[in-house]
Design an enzyme around this catalytic site. Sequence first.
Site, mmCIF file in Angstrom:
data_model
loop_
_atom_site.group_PDB
_atom_site.id
_atom_site.type_symbol
_atom_site.label_atom_id
_atom_site.label_comp_id
_atom_site.label_asym_id
_atom_site.label_seq_id
_atom_site.Cartn_x
_atom_site.Cartn_y
_atom_site.Cartn_z
ATOM 1 N N ASP A 78 0.832 -1.206 0.000
ATOM 2 C CA ASP A 78 0.000 0.000 0.000
ATOM 3 C C ASP A 78 0.870 1.262 0.000
ATOM 4 O OD1 ASP A 78 -2.417 1.326 -0.013
ATOM 5 O OD2 ASP A 78 -2.617 1.334 2.168
ATOM 6 N N HIS A 128 2.089 3.726 -9.077
ATOM 7 C CA HIS A 128 1.930 2.304 -9.403
ATOM 8 C C HIS A 128 3.141 1.799 -10.201
ATOM 9 C CE1 HIS A 128 -1.932 2.318 -7.583
ATOM 10 N NE2 HIS A 128 -2.496 3.105 -8.483
ATOM 11 N N LEU A 140 11.030 -20.148 -5.047
ATOM 12 C CA LEU A 140 10.035 -19.280 -4.392
ATOM 13 C C LEU A 140 8.696 -19.454 -5.073
ATOM 14 C CD1 LEU A 140 9.296 -16.762 -2.550
ATOM 15 C CD2 LEU A 140 9.862 -15.358 -4.547
HETATM 16 C C1 IPE Z 1 -5.283 -2.752 -0.085
HETATM 17 O O1 IPE Z 1 -5.030 -1.400 -0.231
HETATM 18 C C2 IPE Z 1 -5.247 -3.433 -1.410
HETATM 19 C C3 IPE Z 1 -3.932 -3.503 -2.049
HETATM 20 C C4 IPE Z 1 -2.789 -3.091 -1.550
HETATM 21 C C5 IPE Z 1 -3.916 -4.124 -3.344
HETATM 22 P P1 IPE Z 1 -6.220 -0.338 -0.333
HETATM 23 O O2 IPE Z 1 -5.558 1.000 -0.460
HETATM 24 O O3 IPE Z 1 -7.168 -0.713 -1.405
HETATM 25 O O4 IPE Z 1 -6.930 -0.507 1.071
HETATM 26 P P2 IPE Z 1 -7.826 0.493 1.923
HETATM 27 O O5 IPE Z 1 -8.881 1.010 1.003
HETATM 28 O O6 IPE Z 1 -6.912 1.597 2.378
HETATM 29 O O7 IPE Z 1 -8.336 -0.320 3.067
HETATM 30 C C1 IPE Z 2 -1.748 0.219 -3.317
HETATM 31 O O1 IPE Z 2 -1.508 1.578 -3.322
HETATM 32 C C2 IPE Z 2 -1.900 -0.334 -4.704
HETATM 33 C C3 IPE Z 2 -3.261 -0.734 -5.045
HETATM 34 C C4 IPE Z 2 -4.273 -0.735 -4.222
HETATM 35 C C5 IPE Z 2 -3.487 -1.160 -6.408
HETATM 36 P P1 IPE Z 2 -2.707 2.626 -3.297
HETATM 37 O O2 IPE Z 2 -3.077 2.932 -4.715
HETATM 38 O O3 IPE Z 2 -3.804 2.170 -2.434
HETATM 39 O O4 IPE Z 2 -1.976 3.867 -2.670
HETATM 40 P P2 IPE Z 2 -2.570 4.878 -1.597
HETATM 41 O O5 IPE Z 2 -3.047 4.064 -0.436
HETATM 42 O O6 IPE Z 2 -3.680 5.619 -2.267
HETATM 43 O O7 IPE Z 2 -1.403 5.740 -1.257
HETATM 44 MG MG MG Z 3 -4.178 2.372 -0.434
#
Ligand code: IPE
Ligand code: IPE
Ligand code: MG
Length: 250
Positions: free
Chosen positions: A19, A36, A130
Amino acid sequence: MKLPESMQSKGLNVAIIMDGNGRWAARRGLPRVAGHRAGIASVRRIVEHAVDRGIARLTLYAFSSDNWRRPASEIQSIFWLLRAFLRLETQRLLRRGVRLQTIGRRDRLPKPVLREIEKAESATATGKCLHLCVALDYSSQESIARAAVGVTESLTNIGSSSLDIFKLMLTQALMMEGGEVDLLIRTGGEKRLSDFLLWESAYAELLFTDCMWPEFDKNDFDAALEEFHRRERRFGGLPTATLQSAASTV
Ligand code: IPE
Ligand code: IPE
Ligand code: MG
Protein backbone atom coordinates in the site's frame (compact mmCIF):
# COMPACT_ATOMS: atom_id res chain seq x y z
CA MET A 1 22.10 -5.62 5.59
CA LYS A 2 23.71 -9.03 6.11
CA LEU A 3 21.65 -11.32 8.30
CA PRO A 4 23.40 -13.88 10.50
CA GLU A 5 22.93 -17.51 9.43
CA SER A 6 20.34 -18.12 12.16
CA MET A 7 18.23 -15.26 10.85
CA GLN A 8 18.00 -16.53 7.28
CA SER A 9 14.40 -16.99 6.54
CA LYS A 10 14.29 -20.31 4.74
CA GLY A 11 10.84 -21.74 4.33
CA LEU A 12 8.87 -18.73 5.60
CA ASN A 13 5.49 -17.78 4.21
CA VAL A 14 5.41 -14.00 3.86
CA ALA A 15 2.49 -11.89 2.65
CA ILE A 16 2.61 -8.20 1.79
CA ILE A 17 -0.13 -5.60 1.44
CA MET A 18 1.65 -3.28 -0.96
CA ASP A 19 0.00 0.00 0.00
CA GLY A 20 0.97 3.64 -0.48
CA ASN A 21 1.64 3.97 -4.22
CA GLY A 22 -0.82 6.84 -4.65
CA ARG A 23 0.42 8.83 -1.66
CA TRP A 24 4.03 8.29 -2.69
CA ALA A 25 3.20 9.86 -6.06
CA ALA A 26 1.06 12.69 -4.61
CA ARG A 27 3.90 13.75 -2.31
CA ARG A 28 6.04 14.22 -5.37
CA GLY A 29 3.39 16.08 -7.33
CA LEU A 30 3.06 13.11 -9.69
CA PRO A 31 -0.07 11.34 -10.96
CA ARG A 32 -1.14 8.18 -9.08
CA VAL A 33 -0.08 6.02 -12.01
CA ALA A 34 3.54 7.09 -11.42
CA GLY A 35 3.18 5.58 -7.96
CA HIS A 36 1.93 2.30 -9.40
CA ARG A 37 4.84 2.27 -11.86
CA ALA A 38 7.31 2.81 -9.02
CA GLY A 39 5.44 0.11 -7.09
CA ILE A 40 6.19 -2.40 -9.84
CA ALA A 41 9.91 -1.64 -9.54
CA SER A 42 9.58 -2.36 -5.85
CA VAL A 43 7.92 -5.71 -6.59
CA ARG A 44 10.88 -6.69 -8.78
CA ARG A 45 13.37 -5.80 -6.00
CA ILE A 46 11.46 -7.56 -3.25
CA VAL A 47 10.87 -10.75 -5.24
CA GLU A 48 14.62 -10.98 -6.00
CA HIS A 49 15.40 -10.46 -2.35
CA ALA A 50 12.84 -13.02 -1.22
CA VAL A 51 14.64 -15.59 -3.40
CA ASP A 52 18.00 -14.59 -1.89
CA ARG A 53 16.59 -14.98 1.62
CA GLY A 54 15.13 -18.42 0.94
CA ILE A 55 11.51 -17.38 1.52
CA ALA A 56 9.27 -20.29 0.47
CA ARG A 57 6.14 -18.36 -0.36
CA LEU A 58 5.47 -14.70 -1.00
CA THR A 59 1.92 -13.50 -1.52
CA LEU A 60 1.58 -9.96 -2.84
CA TYR A 61 -1.71 -8.07 -2.66
CA ALA A 62 -1.80 -6.32 -6.03
CA PHE A 63 -5.50 -5.58 -6.61
CA SER A 64 -8.38 -6.16 -4.24
CA SER A 65 -11.94 -6.90 -5.29
CA ASP A 66 -12.82 -3.55 -3.73
CA ASN A 67 -10.28 -1.76 -5.90
CA TRP A 68 -12.83 -1.94 -8.75
CA ARG A 69 -14.34 1.10 -7.02
CA ARG A 70 -11.48 3.24 -8.33
CA PRO A 71 -11.70 5.39 -11.47
CA ALA A 72 -11.59 3.32 -14.68
CA SER A 73 -8.45 5.14 -15.85
CA GLU A 74 -6.51 4.12 -12.73
CA ILE A 75 -7.70 0.52 -13.00
CA GLN A 76 -6.63 0.42 -16.64
CA SER A 77 -3.17 1.72 -15.80
CA ILE A 78 -2.73 -0.83 -13.02
CA PHE A 79 -3.62 -3.72 -15.35
CA TRP A 80 -1.47 -2.31 -18.15
CA LEU A 81 1.52 -2.16 -15.81
CA LEU A 82 0.81 -5.64 -14.52
CA ARG A 83 0.68 -7.06 -18.01
CA ALA A 84 3.95 -5.36 -18.92
CA PHE A 85 5.53 -6.73 -15.73
CA LEU A 86 4.49 -10.28 -16.59
CA ARG A 87 5.69 -9.96 -20.16
CA LEU A 88 9.07 -8.53 -19.18
CA GLU A 89 9.76 -10.53 -16.03
CA THR A 90 8.67 -14.10 -16.78
CA GLN A 91 12.09 -15.16 -18.12
CA ARG A 92 13.89 -13.68 -15.15
CA LEU A 93 11.47 -15.38 -12.74
CA LEU A 94 12.09 -18.65 -14.52
CA ARG A 95 15.88 -18.25 -14.25
CA ARG A 96 15.61 -17.53 -10.54
CA GLY A 97 13.42 -20.56 -9.87
CA VAL A 98 10.28 -18.57 -9.08
CA ARG A 99 6.91 -20.20 -9.64
CA LEU A 100 4.28 -17.57 -10.28
CA GLN A 101 0.58 -18.05 -9.63
CA THR A 102 -2.31 -15.72 -9.06
CA ILE A 103 -5.11 -16.04 -6.53
CA GLY A 104 -8.48 -14.33 -6.72
CA ARG A 105 -11.23 -14.14 -9.31
CA ARG A 106 -10.23 -14.55 -12.92
CA ASP A 107 -13.54 -13.98 -14.66
CA ARG A 108 -13.44 -10.18 -14.36
CA LEU A 109 -9.80 -9.67 -15.37
CA PRO A 110 -9.11 -8.06 -18.75
CA LYS A 111 -8.55 -10.88 -21.29
CA PRO A 112 -5.04 -9.77 -22.36
CA VAL A 113 -3.98 -9.76 -18.70
CA LEU A 114 -5.46 -13.20 -18.17
CA ARG A 115 -3.59 -14.54 -21.21
CA GLU A 116 -0.32 -13.11 -19.88
CA ILE A 117 -0.99 -14.65 -16.45
CA GLU A 118 -1.65 -18.08 -17.98
CA LYS A 119 1.55 -17.86 -20.01
CA ALA A 120 3.60 -16.84 -16.98
CA GLU A 121 2.04 -19.55 -14.81
CA SER A 122 2.79 -22.32 -17.27
CA ALA A 123 6.28 -21.01 -18.10
CA THR A 124 7.28 -20.90 -14.42
CA ALA A 125 5.40 -24.01 -13.27
CA THR A 126 8.63 -25.90 -12.49
CA GLY A 127 10.09 -23.14 -10.27
CA LYS A 128 11.29 -24.63 -6.98
CA CYS A 129 12.84 -21.74 -5.07
CA LEU A 130 10.04 -19.28 -4.39
CA HIS A 131 6.31 -19.68 -4.80
CA LEU A 132 5.12 -16.19 -5.75
CA CYS A 133 1.35 -15.67 -5.42
CA VAL A 134 -0.10 -12.46 -6.78
CA ALA A 135 -3.51 -11.65 -5.33
CA LEU A 136 -5.61 -10.07 -8.07
CA ASP A 137 -9.29 -9.24 -7.85
CA TYR A 138 -8.89 -10.89 -4.47
CA SER A 139 -11.26 -10.82 -1.50
CA SER A 140 -10.53 -13.07 1.45
CA GLN A 141 -14.15 -13.09 2.59
CA GLU A 142 -15.23 -14.16 -0.86
CA SER A 143 -12.64 -16.93 -1.05
CA ILE A 144 -13.68 -18.22 2.38
CA ALA A 145 -17.34 -18.15 1.31
CA ARG A 146 -16.55 -20.00 -1.93
CA ALA A 147 -14.48 -22.62 -0.12
CA ALA A 148 -17.30 -23.06 2.42
CA VAL A 149 -19.82 -23.70 -0.34
CA GLY A 150 -17.50 -26.32 -1.92
CA VAL A 151 -16.86 -28.06 1.40
CA THR A 152 -20.56 -28.04 2.32
CA GLU A 153 -21.39 -29.73 -1.00
CA SER A 154 -18.70 -32.41 -0.49
CA LEU A 155 -19.82 -33.10 3.08
CA THR A 156 -23.48 -33.29 2.06
CA ASN A 157 -22.48 -35.89 -0.54
CA ILE A 158 -20.72 -38.03 2.05
CA GLY A 159 -23.42 -37.37 4.69
CA SER A 160 -21.12 -35.81 7.31
CA SER A 161 -21.95 -32.83 9.51
CA SER A 162 -18.87 -32.78 11.75
CA LEU A 163 -17.66 -29.24 12.47
CA ASP A 164 -14.07 -30.48 12.88
CA ILE A 165 -14.08 -32.10 9.45
CA PHE A 166 -15.66 -28.98 7.99
CA LYS A 167 -12.92 -26.80 9.47
CA LEU A 168 -10.18 -29.15 8.33
CA MET A 169 -11.50 -29.27 4.77
CA LEU A 170 -12.04 -25.52 4.68
CA THR A 171 -8.48 -24.97 5.86
CA GLN A 172 -7.18 -27.35 3.21
CA ALA A 173 -9.17 -25.59 0.50
CA LEU A 174 -7.87 -22.17 1.56
CA MET A 175 -4.29 -23.30 2.12
CA MET A 176 -4.10 -24.16 -1.55
CA GLU A 177 -4.36 -20.42 -2.15
CA GLY A 178 -2.33 -18.52 0.41
CA GLY A 179 -0.83 -21.08 2.78
CA GLU A 180 -0.50 -20.39 6.50
CA VAL A 181 1.09 -16.96 6.74
CA ASP A 182 4.10 -16.52 9.06
CA LEU A 183 4.69 -12.82 8.54
CA LEU A 184 2.27 -10.28 7.14
CA ILE A 185 3.67 -6.88 6.25
CA ARG A 186 1.59 -3.82 5.34
CA THR A 187 3.33 -0.75 3.96
CA GLY A 188 1.73 2.70 3.68
CA GLY A 189 0.94 3.34 7.34
CA GLU A 190 -2.60 1.95 7.59
CA LYS A 191 -3.19 -0.67 10.26
CA ARG A 192 -5.82 -2.91 8.72
CA LEU A 193 -6.03 -6.07 6.65
CA SER A 194 -8.38 -4.80 3.92
CA ASP A 195 -9.85 -8.28 3.27
CA PHE A 196 -6.48 -10.01 2.72
CA LEU A 197 -5.76 -13.63 3.80
CA LEU A 198 -8.01 -13.42 6.87
CA TRP A 199 -8.16 -17.16 7.55
CA GLU A 200 -4.56 -17.84 6.57
CA SER A 201 -3.23 -15.10 8.89
CA ALA A 202 -4.78 -16.54 12.07
CA TYR A 203 -1.35 -16.70 13.74
CA ALA A 204 0.65 -14.48 11.39
CA GLU A 205 2.98 -11.94 12.94
CA LEU A 206 1.71 -8.56 11.77
CA LEU A 207 4.09 -5.79 10.84
CA PHE A 208 2.88 -2.35 9.84
CA THR A 209 5.30 0.18 8.43
CA ASP A 210 4.84 3.83 7.46
CA CYS A 211 7.14 3.30 4.50
CA MET A 212 5.24 3.72 1.20
CA TRP A 213 5.43 0.65 -1.03
CA PRO A 214 7.56 2.25 -3.79
CA GLU A 215 10.19 3.03 -1.13
CA PHE A 216 10.17 -0.38 0.53
CA ASP A 217 13.61 -1.83 -0.17
CA LYS A 218 15.80 -4.81 0.70
CA ASN A 219 16.89 -3.23 3.98
CA ASP A 220 13.27 -2.69 5.02
CA PHE A 221 12.52 -6.30 4.12
CA ASP A 222 15.48 -7.51 6.16
CA ALA A 223 14.41 -5.31 9.07
CA ALA A 224 10.95 -6.89 8.91
CA LEU A 225 12.49 -10.38 8.90
CA GLU A 226 14.67 -9.47 11.87
CA GLU A 227 11.63 -8.20 13.76
CA PHE A 228 9.84 -11.45 12.91
CA HIS A 229 12.73 -13.52 14.31
CA ARG A 230 12.73 -11.45 17.52
CA ARG A 231 9.10 -12.28 18.23
CA GLU A 232 8.02 -15.35 20.12
CA ARG A 233 5.16 -17.23 18.52
CA ARG A 234 3.11 -19.08 21.07
CA PHE A 235 0.05 -20.31 19.16
CA GLY A 236 -1.98 -20.13 22.36
CA GLY A 237 0.66 -21.85 24.50
CA LEU A 238 2.91 -20.32 27.15
CA PRO A 239 6.14 -18.37 26.64
CA THR A 240 9.21 -20.63 26.47
CA ALA A 241 10.74 -18.86 29.51
CA THR A 242 7.63 -19.60 31.61
CA LEU A 243 7.68 -23.26 30.57
CA GLN A 244 11.40 -23.55 31.41
CA SER A 245 11.01 -22.00 34.85
CA ALA A 246 7.96 -24.19 35.53
CA ALA A 247 9.98 -27.28 34.52
CA SER A 248 12.91 -26.30 36.79
CA THR A 249 10.65 -25.87 39.84
CA VAL A 250 9.02 -29.31 39.47
C1 IPE B 1 -5.28 -2.75 -0.09
O1 IPE B 1 -5.03 -1.40 -0.23
C2 IPE B 1 -5.25 -3.43 -1.41
C3 IPE B 1 -3.93 -3.50 -2.05
C4 IPE B 1 -2.79 -3.09 -1.55
C5 IPE B 1 -3.92 -4.12 -3.34
P1 IPE B 1 -6.22 -0.34 -0.33
O2 IPE B 1 -5.56 1.00 -0.46
O3 IPE B 1 -7.17 -0.71 -1.41
O4 IPE B 1 -6.93 -0.51 1.07
P2 IPE B 1 -7.83 0.49 1.92
O5 IPE B 1 -8.88 1.01 1.00
O6 IPE B 1 -6.91 1.60 2.38
O7 IPE B 1 -8.34 -0.32 3.07
C1 IPE C 1 -1.75 0.22 -3.32
O1 IPE C 1 -1.51 1.58 -3.32
C2 IPE C 1 -1.90 -0.33 -4.70
C3 IPE C 1 -3.26 -0.73 -5.05
C4 IPE C 1 -4.27 -0.73 -4.22
C5 IPE C 1 -3.49 -1.16 -6.41
P1 IPE C 1 -2.71 2.63 -3.30
O2 IPE C 1 -3.08 2.93 -4.72
O3 IPE C 1 -3.80 2.17 -2.43
O4 IPE C 1 -1.98 3.87 -2.67
P2 IPE C 1 -2.57 4.88 -1.60
O5 IPE C 1 -3.05 4.06 -0.44
O6 IPE C 1 -3.68 5.62 -2.27
O7 IPE C 1 -1.40 5.74 -1.26
MG1 MG D 1 -4.18 2.37 -0.43
